[in-house]
Design an enzyme around this catalytic site. Structure first.
Site, PDB file in Angstrom:
ATOM      1  N   LYS A   1       0.866  -1.172   0.000  1.00  0.00           N
ATOM      2  CA  LYS A   1       0.000   0.000   0.000  1.00  0.00           C
ATOM      3  C   LYS A   1       0.905   1.225   0.000  1.00  0.00           C
ATOM      4  O   LYS A   1       1.614   1.481   0.971  1.00  0.00           O
ATOM      5  CB  LYS A   1      -0.917   0.005   1.221  1.00  0.00           C
ATOM      6  CG  LYS A   1      -1.870   1.195   1.244  1.00  0.00           C
ATOM      7  CD  LYS A   1      -2.643   1.257   2.553  1.00  0.00           C
ATOM      8  CE  LYS A   1      -3.478   2.533   2.588  1.00  0.00           C
ATOM      9  NZ  LYS A   1      -3.957   2.835   3.957  1.00  0.00           N
TER      10      LYS A   1
ATOM     11  N   GLY B   1      -8.324   9.558   9.802  1.00  0.00           N
ATOM     12  CA  GLY B   1      -8.675   9.680  11.205  1.00  0.00           C
ATOM     13  C   GLY B   1      -9.673  10.762  11.542  1.00  0.00           C
ATOM     14  O   GLY B   1      -9.968  10.990  12.716  1.00  0.00           O
TER      15      GLY B   1
ATOM     16  N   ALA C   1      -9.774   5.642   4.465  1.00  0.00           N
ATOM     17  CA  ALA C   1      -9.613   6.814   5.339  1.00  0.00           C
ATOM     18  C   ALA C   1     -10.894   7.620   5.502  1.00  0.00           C
ATOM     19  O   ALA C   1     -11.645   7.833   4.547  1.00  0.00           O
ATOM     20  CB  ALA C   1      -8.498   7.739   4.850  1.00  0.00           C
ATOM     21  N   GLY C   2     -11.108   8.045   6.729  1.00  0.00           N
ATOM     22  CA  GLY C   2     -12.183   8.978   7.050  1.00  0.00           C
ATOM     23  C   GLY C   2     -13.494   8.361   7.480  1.00  0.00           C
ATOM     24  O   GLY C   2     -14.364   9.057   8.003  1.00  0.00           O
TER      25      GLY C   2
ATOM     26  N   ASN D   1      -9.743   1.606   9.781  1.00  0.00           N
ATOM     27  CA  ASN D   1      -8.808   1.441  10.881  1.00  0.00           C
ATOM     28  C   ASN D   1      -9.314   2.168  12.128  1.00  0.00           C
ATOM     29  O   ASN D   1      -9.809   1.562  13.066  1.00  0.00           O
ATOM     30  CB  ASN D   1      -7.423   1.920  10.470  1.00  0.00           C
ATOM     31  CG  ASN D   1      -6.345   1.603  11.493  1.00  0.00           C
ATOM     32  OD1 ASN D   1      -5.169   1.812  11.250  1.00  0.00           O
ATOM     33  ND2 ASN D   1      -6.689   1.087  12.663  1.00  0.00           N
ATOM     34  N   SER D   2      -9.221   3.504  12.123  1.00  0.00           N
ATOM     35  CA  SER D   2      -9.549   4.275  13.327  1.00  0.00           C
ATOM     36  C   SER D   2     -10.952   3.993  13.841  1.00  0.00           C
ATOM     37  O   SER D   2     -11.169   3.902  15.052  1.00  0.00           O
ATOM     38  CB  SER D   2      -9.398   5.774  13.054  1.00  0.00           C
ATOM     39  OG  SER D   2      -8.076   6.092  12.721  1.00  0.00           O
TER      40      SER D   2
END
Length: 259
Positions: free
Chosen positions: A98, A159, A185-186, A207-208
């Site tokens: 990645k 994040g 993301a986001g 992830n987050s």
């Protein structure tokens, strides 16, 4: 069956999980198992054989049915990302990389020019390149042309939990792409993952939203269910939108009276 194809690899799960921000490795492993994810991304700096407490490679490689996708997070140039990719392949044995190049730590936006250059070279070297990019349809097409296995446009800033702020551009990327489009993301809520899949994304990376949730394993499972539901909705074909009301019942008669 409806599978996700990335290079020669085939996955039944369309949820990809990140491994950062978890409070401990045991909780991370529990969340991965609950998610049903088969592809997991990990930063090169977490491959630490000397400091066992910081090493994620050992715990992750012990999981059955998991393919590792190292990432180049921390790289600020194409040269750094390429160097990191070579080390990651040697350590992990995985062909996936990645490509993450975000030189400004204040906003962590990906550098489009450096990302394209690193991706072009790594694809020639036989990597399965998965570049993290701004939601730019032109860049996405250029990356497809140089041999990337997928493109990974950001839903919103890393994040931030702002969801699909770039939905319009992501839809354009999907429309023009011949390779899987993976929102990265986001995302904050499972409903946002479902919405991304309903648009036609091949997968989502989270992830987050899982790692900092009150109950990471339960949230991971919720995202898995949302991704499956969104994909099923996309395959079933959503009803078209209309700018005016359309009755669900005939309006020609009512209680025996003709209108």
């Amino acid at each position: 069956m409806d599978f996700l194809h990335l290079g020669s690899f085939v996955f039944s799960s369309r949820l990809i999980l990140g491994t950062g921000k978890f409070s401990n490795a045991d909780l991370m492993i529990e969340a991965i198992k609950a998610s049903g994810a088969q592809l997991v991304t990990v930063a090169l700096r977490r491959f630490n054989r000397e400091q066992i407490a910081d090493d994620l490679f050992g715990p992750l490689s012990a999981l059955q049915g998991i393919t590792l996708m190292p990432n180049t997070s921390g790289a600020s140039t194409a040269r750094e990302a390429i160097h990191a990719a070579h080390i990651a392949r040697e350590l992990s044995g995985s062909p996936f990389i990645k490509v993450e190049i975000h030189p400004n730590p204040q906003h962590l936006m990906p550098d489009a020019l450096e990302t394209w250059e690193a991706s072009r070279i790594l694809a020639k070297e036989g990597f399965l390149v998965m570049p993290y990019i701004p939601a730019d349809p032109v860049l996405a097409k250029r990356l497809e042309e140089v041999g990337c296995a997928s493109v990974m446009p950001l839903g919103s800033a890393i994040g931030s939990g702002q969801g699909l702020a770039n939905a319009g551009m992501i839809e354009l990327i999907i429309r023009e792409s011949g390779i899987p489009v993976i929102v990265d993301a986001g995302l904050r809520a499972p409903s946002e993952a479902a919405a991304a899949m309903e648009m036609g994304c091949g997968a989502v990376l989270v992830n987050s939203a899982v790692a900092v949730a009150g109950n990471p394993p339960e949230m991971a499972n919720a995202f898995a269910e949302a991704v499956r539901a969104g994909r099923r909705a996309f395959k079933a074909e959503l009803m078209p939108k209309s700018s005016f009301a359309l009755s669900t019942s005939p309006l020609t008669t009512f209680l025996g009276k003709k209108s």
